[in-house]
Design a protein around this motif. Sequence first.
Motif, PDB file in Angstrom:
ATOM      1  N   ASP A   1       0.764  -1.123   0.071  1.00  0.00           N
ATOM      2  CA  ASP A   1      -0.017  -0.022  -0.002  1.00  0.00           C
ATOM      3  C   ASP A   1       0.682   1.466  -0.007  1.00  0.00           C
ATOM      4  O   ASP A   1       2.145   1.139   0.005  1.00  0.00           O
ATOM      5  N   ASN A   2       0.453   2.454   0.105  1.00  0.00           N
ATOM      6  CA  ASN A   2       1.102   3.625   0.121  1.00  0.00           C
ATOM      7  C   ASN A   2       1.983   3.913  -1.071  1.00  0.00           C
ATOM      8  O   ASN A   2       3.025   4.290  -0.616  1.00  0.00           O
ATOM      9  N   LEU A   3       1.625   3.451  -2.294  1.00  0.00           N
ATOM     10  CA  LEU A   3       2.333   3.603  -3.506  1.00  0.00           C
ATOM     11  C   LEU A   3       2.573   4.926  -4.143  1.00  0.00           C
ATOM     12  O   LEU A   3       1.335   5.748  -3.975  1.00  0.00           O
ATOM     13  N   LYS A   4       3.379   5.090  -4.604  1.00  0.00           N
ATOM     14  CA  LYS A   4       3.546   6.494  -5.159  1.00  0.00           C
ATOM     15  C   LYS A   4       4.244   6.222  -6.435  1.00  0.00           C
ATOM     16  O   LYS A   4       5.122   5.531  -6.754  1.00  0.00           O
ATOM     17  N   GLY A   5       3.505   7.121  -7.437  1.00  0.00           N
ATOM     18  CA  GLY A   5       4.223   7.055  -8.831  1.00  0.00           C
ATOM     19  C   GLY A   5       3.999   5.670  -9.378  1.00  0.00           C
ATOM     20  O   GLY A   5       2.812   5.221  -9.391  1.00  0.00           O
TER      21      GLY A   5
END
Length: 197
Positions: free
Chosen positions: A125-129
């Motif tokens: 989770d908390n994925l960026k880009g």
Amino acid sequence: MKPILDSLSFTIYKTRIDNFNQEKLIKELRYNIDINENTKYAEKTNPGIQSGIVLTGGEISKINNIVCNYMNEFIYKSENLYSFNNWVYLSSRENLYSGFHTHTNMDILKTKGEWTWTFYVQMPDNLKGDDGRIVFKSDTDEFSILPTEGDLLVFPASTKHMPITNTSSDRERIVFAGTLSKIDLNKSYVKHEKTLF
């Protein structure tokens, strides 16, 4: 199962498997990592933990059977005998290395991989880009997708692909995957040589 990409370079199929016990499957896959003496642990050039499947039964066999049924129905379109190589891949935020690779080498088997499948048991989770995506690449095309838990992707084993690391999540990426090759019982896969004994 339907194609999500069908280009001149490669075809990628996608479907979902929702009727599985995620908690039990994760427990089985982690135990498989612990019990397999040949488990490869993360290093600077080794992306995450990789362990060949040595357990049978439970959720592991259930998912494997579902995949084989899909392969018979949508890819091979008949009942077949297969050689297969299955593994679990586990990656955490500490695993920074990733690279393009294929799955035509079936390790200890003399057959070449034809189709690879990846089943996403748990995603970070908390994925960026582009974090967490899987990228497919050929000489002319590049395509990426962000899988969700329960997604099953199927693609030719010769397709170059790479998972993008997930540096901002405490939740591990856990993938149950495999490579299949249809077996022809009329074909010899062993080179017989004359010996003196």
